[in-house]
Design an enzyme around this catalytic site. Sequence first.
Site, PDB file in Angstrom:
ATOM      1  N   SER A   1      -0.590  -4.580  10.015  1.00  0.00           N
ATOM      2  CA  SER A   1      -0.027  -5.570   9.093  1.00  0.00           C
ATOM      3  C   SER A   1       1.247  -6.175   9.677  1.00  0.00           C
ATOM      4  O   SER A   1       2.068  -5.468  10.244  1.00  0.00           O
ATOM      5  CB  SER A   1       0.341  -4.907   7.768  1.00  0.00           C
ATOM      6  OG  SER A   1      -0.783  -4.292   7.233  1.00  0.00           O
TER       7      SER A   1
ATOM      8  N   ARG B   1       0.859  -1.180   0.000  1.00  0.00           N
ATOM      9  CA  ARG B   1       0.000   0.000   0.000  1.00  0.00           C
ATOM     10  C   ARG B   1       0.891   1.224   0.000  1.00  0.00           C
ATOM     11  O   ARG B   1       1.915   1.243   0.650  1.00  0.00           O
ATOM     12  CB  ARG B   1      -0.900   0.005   1.236  1.00  0.00           C
ATOM     13  CG  ARG B   1      -2.128  -0.840   1.060  1.00  0.00           C
ATOM     14  CD  ARG B   1      -3.118  -0.612   2.174  1.00  0.00           C
ATOM     15  NE  ARG B   1      -2.859  -1.446   3.319  1.00  0.00           N
ATOM     16  CZ  ARG B   1      -2.543  -1.003   4.526  1.00  0.00           C
ATOM     17  NH1 ARG B   1      -2.433   0.299   4.752  1.00  0.00           N
ATOM     18  NH2 ARG B   1      -2.327  -1.840   5.511  1.00  0.00           N
TER      19      ARG B   1
ATOM     20  N   ALA C   1       5.215 -10.531  -0.244  1.00  0.00           N
ATOM     21  CA  ALA C   1       4.620 -11.488  -1.186  1.00  0.00           C
ATOM     22  C   ALA C   1       3.362 -12.067  -0.538  1.00  0.00           C
ATOM     23  O   ALA C   1       3.317 -12.235   0.681  1.00  0.00           O
ATOM     24  CB  ALA C   1       5.613 -12.604  -1.490  1.00  0.00           C
ATOM     25  N   ARG C   2       2.351 -12.352  -1.376  1.00  0.00           N
ATOM     26  CA  ARG C   2       1.056 -12.744  -0.791  1.00  0.00           C
ATOM     27  C   ARG C   2       0.419 -13.897  -1.547  1.00  0.00           C
ATOM     28  O   ARG C   2       0.864 -14.287  -2.627  1.00  0.00           O
ATOM     29  CB  ARG C   2       0.118 -11.535  -0.801  1.00  0.00           C
ATOM     30  CG  ARG C   2       0.632 -10.450   0.156  1.00  0.00           C
ATOM     31  CD  ARG C   2      -0.424  -9.438   0.508  1.00  0.00           C
ATOM     32  NE  ARG C   2       0.077  -8.505   1.501  1.00  0.00           N
ATOM     33  CZ  ARG C   2      -0.529  -8.226   2.654  1.00  0.00           C
ATOM     34  NH1 ARG C   2      -1.654  -8.812   2.966  1.00  0.00           N
ATOM     35  NH2 ARG C   2      -0.011  -7.367   3.501  1.00  0.00           N
TER      36      ARG C   2
ATOM     37  N   CYS D   1       1.718  -8.215  12.180  1.00  0.00           N
ATOM     38  CA  CYS D   1       1.838  -8.298  13.648  1.00  0.00           C
ATOM     39  C   CYS D   1       1.166  -9.552  14.199  1.00  0.00           C
ATOM     40  O   CYS D   1       0.838  -9.614  15.379  1.00  0.00           O
ATOM     41  CB  CYS D   1       1.249  -7.056  14.303  1.00  0.00           C
ATOM     42  SG  CYS D   1       2.253  -5.582  14.085  1.00  0.00           S
TER      43      CYS D   1
ATOM     44  N   HIS E   1     -10.905  -2.923  11.008  1.00  0.00           N
ATOM     45  CA  HIS E   1      -9.812  -3.655  10.362  1.00  0.00           C
ATOM     46  C   HIS E   1      -9.492  -4.863  11.248  1.00  0.00           C
ATOM     47  O   HIS E   1      -8.501  -4.881  11.968  1.00  0.00           O
ATOM     48  CB  HIS E   1      -8.607  -2.712  10.235  1.00  0.00           C
ATOM     49  CG  HIS E   1      -7.453  -3.276   9.467  1.00  0.00           C
ATOM     50  ND1 HIS E   1      -6.161  -2.806   9.613  1.00  0.00           N
ATOM     51  CD2 HIS E   1      -7.378  -4.246   8.522  1.00  0.00           C
ATOM     52  CE1 HIS E   1      -5.343  -3.472   8.810  1.00  0.00           C
ATOM     53  NE2 HIS E   1      -6.054  -4.342   8.139  1.00  0.00           N
TER      54      HIS E   1
ATOM     55  N   ARG F   1       2.955  -4.403  18.118  1.00  0.00           N
ATOM     56  CA  ARG F   1       4.329  -4.896  18.073  1.00  0.00           C
ATOM     57  C   ARG F   1       5.076  -4.046  19.082  1.00  0.00           C
ATOM     58  O   ARG F   1       5.424  -2.904  18.822  1.00  0.00           O
ATOM     59  CB  ARG F   1       4.860  -4.695  16.649  1.00  0.00           C
ATOM     60  CG  ARG F   1       6.196  -5.307  16.352  1.00  0.00           C
ATOM     61  CD  ARG F   1       6.532  -5.091  14.885  1.00  0.00           C
ATOM     62  NE  ARG F   1       5.989  -6.160  14.057  1.00  0.00           N
ATOM     63  CZ  ARG F   1       6.664  -7.270  13.725  1.00  0.00           C
ATOM     64  NH1 ARG F   1       7.897  -7.444  14.144  1.00  0.00           N
ATOM     65  NH2 ARG F   1       6.101  -8.182  12.983  1.00  0.00           N
TER      66      ARG F   1
ATOM     67  N   LYS G   1      -1.688 -11.169  12.789  1.00  0.00           N
ATOM     68  CA  LYS G   1      -3.137 -11.249  12.610  1.00  0.00           C
ATOM     69  C   LYS G   1      -3.567 -12.582  11.979  1.00  0.00           C
ATOM     70  O   LYS G   1      -4.353 -13.335  12.573  1.00  0.00           O
ATOM     71  CB  LYS G   1      -3.552 -10.081  11.720  1.00  0.00           C
ATOM     72  CG  LYS G   1      -5.029  -9.829  11.620  1.00  0.00           C
ATOM     73  CD  LYS G   1      -5.233  -8.623  10.686  1.00  0.00           C
ATOM     74  CE  LYS G   1      -6.663  -8.188  10.625  1.00  0.00           C
ATOM     75  NZ  LYS G   1      -6.837  -7.160   9.567  1.00  0.00           N
ATOM     76  N   THR G   2      -3.017 -12.876  10.811  1.00  0.00           N
ATOM     77  CA  THR G   2      -3.429 -14.099  10.125  1.00  0.00           C
ATOM     78  C   THR G   2      -2.975 -15.339  10.893  1.00  0.00           C
ATOM     79  O   THR G   2      -3.687 -16.346  10.957  1.00  0.00           O
ATOM     80  CB  THR G   2      -2.889 -14.105   8.682  1.00  0.00           C
ATOM     81  OG1 THR G   2      -3.378 -12.932   8.030  1.00  0.00           O
ATOM     82  CG2 THR G   2      -3.355 -15.322   7.912  1.00  0.00           C
TER      83      THR G   2
HETATM   84  C1  SPV Z   1      -2.890  -4.970   5.113  1.00  0.00           C
HETATM   85  O1  SPV Z   1      -1.775  -4.564   4.752  1.00  0.00           O
HETATM   86  O2  SPV Z   1      -3.417  -4.632   6.179  1.00  0.00           O
HETATM   87  C2  SPV Z   1      -3.621  -5.895   4.259  1.00  0.00           C
HETATM   88  C3  SPV Z   1      -3.228  -6.027   2.871  1.00  0.00           C
HETATM   89  O3  SPV Z   1      -4.566  -6.475   4.698  1.00  0.00           O
HETATM   90  S1  SPV Z   1      -3.728  -4.692   1.915  1.00  0.00           S
HETATM   91  O4  SPV Z   1      -4.678  -5.175   0.965  1.00  0.00           O
HETATM   92  O5  SPV Z   1      -2.544  -4.215   1.269  1.00  0.00           O
HETATM   93  O6  SPV Z   1      -4.341  -3.692   2.770  1.00  0.00           O
HETATM   94 MN    MN Z   2      -5.291  -5.527   6.471  1.00  0.00          MN
END
Ligand code: SPV
Ligand code: MN
Length: 629
Positions: free
Chosen positions: A272, A87, A387-388, A274, A250, A419, A276-277
Site C-alpha cells: 500500500s 486495515r 482517505a479513499r 508504494c 495482491h 519502497r 501501485k494505483t
Molecule cells: C490496501 O491497503 O492494500 C488496499 C486497501 O488495497 S484495503 O482495502 O484496506 O486493503
Molecule cells: Mn491492496
Amino acid sequence: MTDHKKTLKQNLAEADYDRLMAIPNEGVHAFVADAIELCRPATVVVQDDSPEHREETRRQAVETGEEARLAVEGHTVHFDGPTDQGRDRKVTKYLVPRDQPLPEALNQADRDEGLTEVRGLLEGSMQGRTMIVRFLTLGPNNSVFSIPCVECTDSWYVSHSLNLLYRPGYEDLKRSGKDAEFFATLHSSGKVDDRMVSAEGDKKRIYIDHTVNTVYSVNTQYAGNTVGLKKLALRLTIRKADREGWLAEHMFLMGVKGKGGRNTYFAGAFPSACGKTATDMLPGETILGDDIAYFRAVDGTFRAVNAEAGIFGIIQNVSEKDDPVIWDVLHKPGEVIFSNLLVKDNQPYWLGMGQEIPDEGENFTGEWHKGKKDADGKEIPPAHKNARYAVALDALANCDSELENPDGVDLDGIMYGGRDAKGYVPVQEAFDWAHGIVAYGASLETETTFAIIGKEGVPEINLMSIQDFVAIPLGKYVENNLVFADKVKNPPRIFGVNYFLRGKDGQFLNAVRDKHVWVKWMELRVHGEADAIETPTGRIPKYEDLVPLFRQVLDKDYSHEDYVAQFTIRVPENLAKLDRVEAFHRENVPDAPAALFEILAAQRSRLVKAQGQFGDYIAPDVFAGGSAG
Ligand code: SPV
Ligand code: MN
C-alpha cells in the site's frame, strides 16, 4: 422443514424468502439463517442483481446517514471513526483449529476461543437495524475464475461499496448448483454514535474462519475491514488457489500500449502507498485491475483476471496534473464514494490535491478546524492520509475492454515494487522467472505506511506485498509461485521497480511520472525491442534506449548524469538488503524453498565479485560490455 428454513420463513418477507430460496445452495441458506439468529436484525433485505436493489442500497446509504450527498451528482462521502482508518492487523486473525496450526508469522487465535469471542460480540448487534444480504462474485461472471460470495451486513455503506467494487453474483449463485463452494462474510458495525460511526473500537475484531470459508467482522466500518470480498476473502482465495493449483495475488492489471496499437498486459505488486494505483492509471494506458488478480494456466498460456470490478483507492496526492484519469472521475457526475477526507460546503478536499484546502469543515473527527488537536495533543490533519475513493472501473475513461472477459487476458509481464530509499535501481528485469520471484517478489521491502494502523516508516519485508494475507505457510506460497511457470509455455518477464530511490542528499532521484518510462521500457523488453545491461542484481536499461523514451513519454531531456545516479549499482546497500532478506526468510519462513536461498546466494556472489573488480558503487556503463540481449 430444517431449522434454518424455519428461521428464514419467520424473519423474511415472502419475496425475500423466495429470492433466497431460488439459490439452490443450502449452505447459503444456513449461513443467512445463522446470521439472523446471531445478530437479531429488525428487518432482513435479500438483494438480487437488479437495478432496483442497487438503487435501494444507494438511497439507504444516504437516508441512514452513513453517507452524505456531495455537490456533484452521484457523489457521496462516508466517515469511519478516528481509530478505524485502515486495515487493523492486530485484531485481524485467522481462527485455527488446535490440530492444524498456521505458521507463527500469521496472526491467529484458537478457533473455538476466537469463535466464541467474535460471535459473542456479534450477538444481538443488529437489533433495531436492517441486515442486507448481498450476493457477488470474485472474478468475472460465468468464468472458471469466479468465486461466488455472500455478505450479510448491517451497513448500507458496505453494501454500496460492494455495488461499486464487485460483479453482481445473485444469478451466478442461482446457476452454480447446490454444492458450489462460496465465501461468506458476516459484518456488523456494532453500536454506532450519532454520526453513524462504530462506537466501540476497542471491540473491533476481524476473524477469518478458513475451515468454513467464513469471515466475521464487527465494530468497524473501514472498507478494508468490512467489505469481505477484499483482503478478507483474499486470504480464503489463497488457500483455494493453493488447493487447486493457481495463484491469487495482491496485484493490479494494466494494458500497456506499444507499436502499431498493440496492448501488452502487465501485473504489478506494490505494498500500500508504494505507487501501485499511480502505475495502473498511467494516462494513455488501460487499467484492468487495481488490487487483486487471479492467475491460471489455461492450455499452456498464462491467463489473468481482476477479482474485482472497481477501485478502492488512496486519494492523497491525487492531482489534476499527475493523475488526470482519476481526477476526471472524481469531478464529473457519476457514482463515487469518498471516505475520510475533508468536506466543506459539500465539496471534498484531500491532502496533496494541488489546491488550497479550507481551514474548517467536517472530517473523520467530526467538525474540524485548523489547529484542532487529538486526545494526545497532536494536530489533526484536514483529511486522513488513508482517505479513499470507491468507484467502478468502468467509470474510468481508460478502463480496459477485457475487464469482463471470462477467459482473462494473456499476461506478459509482472512488476514488483517496494519502497527502498537506498538499494535497488528504479527498474530492472530478472534473469528468469525464479530470479524475479525471489530477488524482487520475495525480497520486496517497504516501510510501514498510513494504510495500516500503527507506526509509519518502519522498514519491513512485505513478501510479494501479500504477506498479511497469505493463509498458507509462506514458503509454500513462494514455492507455488516458483512452480507456476512450469505450467505455461512463456512465463511473463519479471521486473523489479523502485520509485523511492534517494540520492546522497536524501532527495528522490526520480520524478513522479518517470515510472511511465520504465513501464514503456518493459513493454519493449517483452517484445524484444530494447537491449539491456546485465548487472549483478538484474538487467537494466541502456541510456540510449531511455533518452528517446523520456522524450516520447514525458517530453523530457534525460541526462547521462541522471542515468548514472539512478542506475549505479550500490553494492554495500545491496549486500545489506540481502542480509535482511535472508534473515527474514531464515527466521520467518521455516519452509522456505531451497531455491530461494540459492538464488539469493548467487546474487550475493555476483555482487561480491563485481565489488572486487569495480568497487562499491558501480556506474551502469561499467557493465555495458557484457550485454544481456
Ligand atoms: C490496501 O491497503 O492494500 C488496499 C486497501 O488495497 S484495503 O482495502 O484496506 O486493503
Ligand atoms: Mn491492496
